[in-house]
Design an enzyme around this catalytic site. Structure first.
Site, PDB file in Angstrom:
ATOM      1  N   HIS A 229       0.807  -1.234   0.000  1.00 38.12           N
ATOM      2  CA  HIS A 229       0.000   0.000   0.000  1.00 38.12           C
ATOM      3  C   HIS A 229       0.831   1.270   0.000  1.00 38.12           C
ATOM      4  O   HIS A 229       0.461   2.261  -0.610  1.00 38.12           O
ATOM      5  CB  HIS A 229      -0.972  -0.001   1.197  1.00 38.12           C
ATOM      6  CG  HIS A 229      -0.284   0.115   2.516  1.00 38.12           C
ATOM      7  ND1 HIS A 229       0.450  -0.906   3.067  1.00 38.12           N
ATOM      8  CD2 HIS A 229      -0.179   1.149   3.382  1.00 38.12           C
ATOM      9  CE1 HIS A 229       0.960  -0.504   4.221  1.00 38.12           C
ATOM     10  NE2 HIS A 229       0.596   0.738   4.428  1.00 38.12           N
ATOM     11  N   LYS A 233       5.920   5.578  -1.150  1.00 38.13           N
ATOM     12  CA  LYS A 233       6.757   6.390  -0.240  1.00 38.13           C
ATOM     13  C   LYS A 233       8.212   6.426  -0.695  1.00 38.13           C
ATOM     14  O   LYS A 233       8.972   7.300  -0.272  1.00 38.13           O
ATOM     15  CB  LYS A 233       6.675   5.848   1.194  1.00 38.13           C
ATOM     16  CG  LYS A 233       5.426   6.285   1.945  1.00 38.13           C
ATOM     17  CD  LYS A 233       5.498   5.819   3.395  1.00 38.13           C
ATOM     18  CE  LYS A 233       4.277   6.285   4.199  1.00 38.13           C
ATOM     19  NZ  LYS A 233       4.298   5.707   5.562  1.00 38.13           N
ATOM     20  N   HIS A 258       2.213   9.994  -2.242  1.00 36.82           N
ATOM     21  CA  HIS A 258       2.687   8.596  -2.194  1.00 36.82           C
ATOM     22  C   HIS A 258       1.621   7.618  -2.708  1.00 36.82           C
ATOM     23  O   HIS A 258       1.953   6.582  -3.258  1.00 36.82           O
ATOM     24  CB  HIS A 258       3.178   8.210  -0.790  1.00 36.82           C
ATOM     25  CG  HIS A 258       2.102   7.859   0.197  1.00 36.82           C
ATOM     26  ND1 HIS A 258       1.381   8.813   0.888  1.00 36.82           N
ATOM     27  CD2 HIS A 258       1.610   6.655   0.620  1.00 36.82           C
ATOM     28  CE1 HIS A 258       0.508   8.213   1.695  1.00 36.82           C
ATOM     29  NE2 HIS A 258       0.632   6.894   1.548  1.00 36.82           N
ATOM     30  N   HIS A 284      -5.913   3.659  -0.323  1.00 30.67           N
ATOM     31  CA  HIS A 284      -5.902   3.355   1.117  1.00 30.67           C
ATOM     32  C   HIS A 284      -6.059   4.584   2.001  1.00 30.67           C
ATOM     33  O   HIS A 284      -6.287   4.453   3.201  1.00 30.67           O
ATOM     34  CB  HIS A 284      -4.672   2.524   1.514  1.00 30.67           C
ATOM     35  CG  HIS A 284      -3.366   3.263   1.497  1.00 30.67           C
ATOM     36  ND1 HIS A 284      -2.689   3.553   0.343  1.00 30.67           N
ATOM     37  CD2 HIS A 284      -2.602   3.768   2.512  1.00 30.67           C
ATOM     38  CE1 HIS A 284      -1.557   4.194   0.636  1.00 30.67           C
ATOM     39  NE2 HIS A 284      -1.494   4.346   1.940  1.00 30.67           N
ATOM     40  N   HIS A 285      -5.938   5.793   1.430  1.00 30.04           N
ATOM     41  CA  HIS A 285      -6.215   7.010   2.224  1.00 30.04           C
ATOM     42  C   HIS A 285      -7.517   7.681   1.812  1.00 30.04           C
ATOM     43  O   HIS A 285      -7.807   8.793   2.262  1.00 30.04           O
ATOM     44  CB  HIS A 285      -5.053   7.998   2.141  1.00 30.04           C
ATOM     45  CG  HIS A 285      -3.823   7.534   2.868  1.00 30.04           C
ATOM     46  ND1 HIS A 285      -3.779   7.394   4.246  1.00 30.04           N
ATOM     47  CD2 HIS A 285      -2.602   7.143   2.411  1.00 30.04           C
ATOM     48  CE1 HIS A 285      -2.582   6.946   4.601  1.00 30.04           C
ATOM     49  NE2 HIS A 285      -1.848   6.783   3.503  1.00 30.04           N
ATOM     50  N   ASP A 313      -4.299  -0.187   8.427  1.00 28.80           N
ATOM     51  CA  ASP A 313      -3.133   0.699   8.318  1.00 28.80           C
ATOM     52  C   ASP A 313      -3.157   1.746   9.426  1.00 28.80           C
ATOM     53  O   ASP A 313      -2.141   1.972  10.093  1.00 28.80           O
ATOM     54  CB  ASP A 313      -3.115   1.365   6.937  1.00 28.80           C
ATOM     55  CG  ASP A 313      -1.903   2.275   6.744  1.00 28.80           C
ATOM     56  OD1 ASP A 313      -0.802   1.908   7.218  1.00 28.80           O
ATOM     57  OD2 ASP A 313      -2.049   3.342   6.116  1.00 28.80           O
TER      58      ASP A 313
END
Ligand code: C2E
Ligand code: SIN
Ligand code: SIN
Ligand code: FE
Length: 376
Positions: A229, A233, A258, A284-285, A313
């Site tokens: 995920h 980064k 990212h 995922h965010h 997460d």
């Protein structure tokens, strides 16, 4: 007449057996299925399938019915099974305790009393012995020549299935290893224990996926895709990623990229697992109410795998130490996740996540010392 009839019955039963096992490519369920089928076909009390591990020089089995603990391991040359590996021949014993090849250790551990034994080798395509079928305590009398013949035929069919499952498993492992190594590269800089974080994300996501009732293939894809995920980064400068304090709004804008960087690295694969990794990296965010980043996708439009990873997460980030924060107590992290249910997180996922907490906390406790992401 009786012989002809029983030969036909045999053929039918073997064909049925072949059909039953051919659909199973997962090694552990296959071994369980084999043990159960063979136990029934030979009218015995128990059946154990041992597989040979020639690097460790052991025979191992996961499925001795009644044995506490996941595996039995015995030296490759010990006992009746060891004798079968050594000689490649069927062994038929009428009274175990009067036979020098029998070793009592397993009986002592399990409290079981072995009487009759029939054991046959599982031979792979190249003739190498993959393992041993060991059938214990025929329900009536002792194992006869017919049983020996039947077990040998069963072994030929079973060996092909076991070999295929071993190949699939080896491929899965090498997939998983490659993915972990990729993810390690990306997160090496900003985590105190990268391996632990990745292992947590992988295990927690799979636990939640399983509790949601998803099918096996999807669970395994989520297990392997979820650690990727944050792969984006890798493209975030040190000055931002490693900043010990709070990010400025400008810095956070860079940090938010990212998700898109990760998606760009993972996009375009025809493999379902990489498509999931793409979804997870990109989404995922995202937040359930549509206020997340990078796109502000909302509700069930966010792929399920990303809605799962979003919860685990944040939970793992909160309960871990980061360059910019101390770790929170588990209760605080659970409270936070619960409070953000319906806003940041899918309430269905949060509800299931809460039911998984005992299992997740077990893993946290086991996993306190640092280790490799590949150790189970
Ligand atoms: P991360 O450290 O893996 O954190 C993942 C997510 O966990 C965060 O996503 C956030 O939703 C949640 N989280 C982590 N720590 C806290 C916290 O103390 N309080 C609350 N309420 N939530 C927390 P987010 O915010 O989108 O951040 C994404 C990534 O950006 C973080 O991944 C981290 O690498 C970086 N980051 C975020 N804030 C800071 C910061 O203040 N300083 C630094 N150096 N990096 C930050
Ligand atoms: C995608 O599947 O293209 C990304 C996930 C999403 O639509 O939110
Ligand atoms: C997916 O698994 O790709 C999407 C399923 C969902 O969003 O429910
Ligand atoms: Fe992230």
């Amino acid at each position: 007449m009786i012989k002809a009839l029983s030969a036909r019955l045999y053929k039918e039963r073997l064909a049925e057996f072949g059909r039953k096992i051919s659909g199973e490519t997962r090694l552990t369920p296959l071994l369980m299925l084999l043990a159960e089928e063979v136990r029934g076909m030979l009218r015995a009390d128990r059946c154990t399938v041992f597989l040979a591990d020639r690097e460790k020089n052991i025979l191992w089995s996961k499925i001795a019915q009644g044995l506490v603990g996941p595996r039995i391991r015995i030296p490759i040359n010990s006992g009746v099974a060891g004798h079968v590996v050594e000689t490649g021949r069927v062994v038929n014993i009428a009274d175990a305790y009067k036979d020098g090849r029998f070793s009592k250790e397993t009986d002592i551990i399990t409290g079981y009393r072995t009487k009759t034994i029939l054991a046959a080798p599982l031979r792979g395509r190249d003739g190498l012995i993959l393992g041993v079928f060991q059938v214990l305590n025929k329900i009536r009398g002792r194992f006869n020549a017919e049983d020996e013949g039947l077990l040998q035929m069963i072994s030929v069919i079973a060996a092909t299935a076991v070999e295929n499952a071993q190949l699939v498993e080896a491929l899965r492992r090498s997939h998983l290893e490659t993915i972990y190594r990729m993810a390690m590269v990306a997160e090496y800089r900003d985590q105190y224990d990268t391996a632990k974080h990745l292992r947590h994300i992988s295990k927690y996501s799979a636990i939640v996926a399983e509790a949601m009732g998803l099918d096996y293939e999807t669970i395994e894809n989520i297990r392997y895709a979820s650690p990727l995920h944050d792969v984006g980064k890798v493209a975030i400068p040190d000055a931002i990623l490693l900043k010990p304090g709070k990010l400025t709004p400008e810095e956070f804008e860079v940090m938010k990229k990212h998700a898109v960087y990760g998606a760009e690295m993972l996009k375009g694969s025809s493999e379902r697992i990489m498509q999931m990794a793409y979804n997870v990296a990109l989404c995922h965010h995202e937040r359930f109410d549509g206020t997340g980043y990078p796109r502000g996708v909302k509700g069930k439009d966010i792929p399920l795998e990303a809605r799962i990873v979003a919860v685990v997460d944040v939970f793992d980030a909160l309960t871990s130490k980061r360059v910019y924060k101390e770790s929170w107590p588990v209760e605080e992290a659970v409270k936070y996740v619960r409070e953000r249910s319906g806003a940041d997180f899918d309430p269905d996922v949060v509800r299931i996540f809460e039911t998984c907490l005992p299992h997740i906390q077990e893993i946290m406790a086991e996993d306190a010392p640092a280790g490799s992401p590949l150790s189970d």
